[in-house]
Design a protein around this motif. Structure first.
Motif, short mmCIF file in Angstrom:
data_model
loop_
_atom_site.label_atom_id
_atom_site.label_comp_id
_atom_site.label_asym_id
_atom_site.label_seq_id
_atom_site.Cartn_x
_atom_site.Cartn_y
_atom_site.Cartn_z
N ALA A 198 56.88 49.36 51.37
CA ALA A 198 58.34 49.31 51.51
C ALA A 198 58.77 48.17 52.42
O ALA A 198 59.74 47.45 52.13
CB ALA A 198 58.86 50.65 52.03
N GLU A 199 58.07 47.97 53.52
CA GLU A 199 58.41 46.90 54.46
C GLU A 199 58.17 45.52 53.83
O GLU A 199 58.98 44.62 54.02
CB GLU A 199 57.61 47.04 55.76
N ALA A 200 57.08 45.37 53.10
CA ALA A 200 56.80 44.09 52.45
C ALA A 200 57.92 43.75 51.46
O ALA A 200 58.38 42.61 51.40
CB ALA A 200 55.44 44.13 51.75
N LYS A 201 58.35 44.75 50.71
CA LYS A 201 59.45 44.53 49.76
C LYS A 201 60.74 44.18 50.51
O LYS A 201 61.46 43.25 50.13
CB LYS A 201 59.63 45.77 48.90
N ARG A 202 61.01 44.90 51.60
CA ARG A 202 62.20 44.64 52.40
C ARG A 202 62.17 43.22 52.97
O ARG A 202 63.20 42.57 53.11
CB ARG A 202 62.30 45.66 53.54
N MET A 203 60.99 42.72 53.29
CA MET A 203 60.82 41.37 53.84
C MET A 203 60.95 40.29 52.77
O MET A 203 60.90 39.10 53.09
CB MET A 203 59.46 41.25 54.53
N GLY A 204 61.08 40.70 51.52
CA GLY A 204 61.29 39.74 50.45
C GLY A 204 60.04 39.38 49.65
O GLY A 204 60.12 38.52 48.76
N PHE A 205 58.93 40.00 49.96
CA PHE A 205 57.72 39.73 49.18
C PHE A 205 57.83 40.41 47.82
O PHE A 205 58.40 41.49 47.69
CB PHE A 205 56.47 40.21 49.92
N THR A 206 57.29 39.77 46.80
CA THR A 206 57.29 40.34 45.46
C THR A 206 55.89 40.73 45.00
O THR A 206 55.73 41.38 43.98
CB THR A 206 57.88 39.34 44.44
N ARG A 207 54.87 40.31 45.75
CA ARG A 207 53.48 40.64 45.43
C ARG A 207 52.73 40.92 46.72
O ARG A 207 52.93 40.26 47.73
CB ARG A 207 52.81 39.49 44.68
N LEU A 208 51.86 41.93 46.66
CA LEU A 208 51.00 42.29 47.77
C LEU A 208 49.58 42.35 47.23
O LEU A 208 49.33 43.02 46.22
CB LEU A 208 51.43 43.64 48.35
N SER A 209 48.67 41.62 47.85
CA SER A 209 47.28 41.57 47.39
C SER A 209 46.36 41.96 48.54
O SER A 209 46.76 41.99 49.70
CB SER A 209 46.92 40.16 46.90
N LEU A 210 45.11 42.27 48.21
CA LEU A 210 44.15 42.67 49.22
C LEU A 210 42.73 42.36 48.78
O LEU A 210 42.46 42.19 47.60
CB LEU A 210 44.28 44.16 49.54
N GLU A 211 41.86 42.28 49.76
CA GLU A 211 40.41 42.20 49.56
C GLU A 211 39.82 43.40 50.27
O GLU A 211 40.18 43.70 51.41
CB GLU A 211 39.86 40.90 50.15
N THR A 212 38.94 44.11 49.59
CA THR A 212 38.22 45.21 50.20
C THR A 212 36.78 45.15 49.72
O THR A 212 36.45 44.37 48.84
CB THR A 212 38.88 46.58 49.90
N GLY A 213 35.96 45.98 50.30
CA GLY A 213 34.55 45.96 49.93
C GLY A 213 34.29 46.54 48.55
O GLY A 213 35.02 47.39 48.06
N ALA A 214 33.20 46.07 47.95
CA ALA A 214 32.77 46.57 46.65
C ALA A 214 31.75 47.70 46.78
O ALA A 214 31.46 48.38 45.79
CB ALA A 214 32.18 45.42 45.83
N ALA A 215 31.21 47.92 47.97
CA ALA A 215 30.18 48.94 48.19
C ALA A 215 30.77 50.34 48.05
O ALA A 215 31.98 50.55 48.13
CB ALA A 215 29.57 48.77 49.58
N GLU A 216 29.89 51.32 47.86
CA GLU A 216 30.29 52.72 47.71
C GLU A 216 31.12 53.21 48.90
O GLU A 216 32.05 54.00 48.73
CB GLU A 216 29.03 53.58 47.56
N PHE A 217 30.83 52.74 50.10
CA PHE A 217 31.57 53.12 51.30
C PHE A 217 33.07 52.91 51.12
O PHE A 217 33.88 53.68 51.65
CB PHE A 217 31.06 52.31 52.50
#
Length: 151
Positions: A97-116
């Motif tokens: 919600a905050e990212a949208k309020r700040m005017g961003f139209t896309r949010l991306s991320l990197e996370t691990g591929a491991a089972e954890f």
């Protein structure tokens, strides 16, 4: 519980983030670990939130501006004692919600591929994130999963 913008000046959040970095380094090969340190999290293009239960930090997350319309989700963490208690969902909803309020139209991320990291990937999917190609300065990495969503 309350979610607050954090200037990262307190010793409790510094310790909380140090635990996060140490855990990521124990699980992920160094060349595939992308957690930001305190100095990087204090940069002007980063907004950082702490989830507080009274005076105790129980979770955190941040967004880093990549360009005018695109931000990256960073530093999502819930204290191990409170995992699976709804803190991450509460925070991720707030950050979206905050990212949208700040005017961003896309949010991306990197996370691990491991089972954890499977619970994290499932949480992100629940919030509309889908797999994507590496973005920003990331390169393909078998230890990483890249995800994105339109806001």
């Amino acid at each position: 519980m309350k979610i607050v913008v954090d200037d990262l000046s307190g010793p409790e959040i510094a310790g909380f983030l140090d635990e996060h970095v140490q855990q990521m380094r124990a699980i992920t090969p160094r060349e595939s670990e992308h957690a930001l340190d305190l100095d990087e999290l204090r940069k002007p293009e980063v907004t950082f939130w702490s989830v507080m239960d009274g005076d105790t930090v129980v979770g955190c997350g941040a967004i880093k501006r990549l360009d005018a319309g695109h931000a990256e989700l960073k530093s999502m963490r819930t204290t191990p004692r409170r995992k699976r208690s709804g803190i991450a969902s509460l925070l991720l909803g707030h950050i979206n919600a905050e990212a949208k309020r700040m005017g961003f139209t896309r949010l991306s991320l990197e996370t691990g591929a491991a089972e954890f990291f499977l619970p994290a990937r499932k949480l992100y999917e629940k919030f509309g994130f889908v797999p994507c190609e590496p973005f920003a300065d990331y390169q393909p990495d078998p230890n990483s999963t890249f995800m994105t969503r339109v806001l």
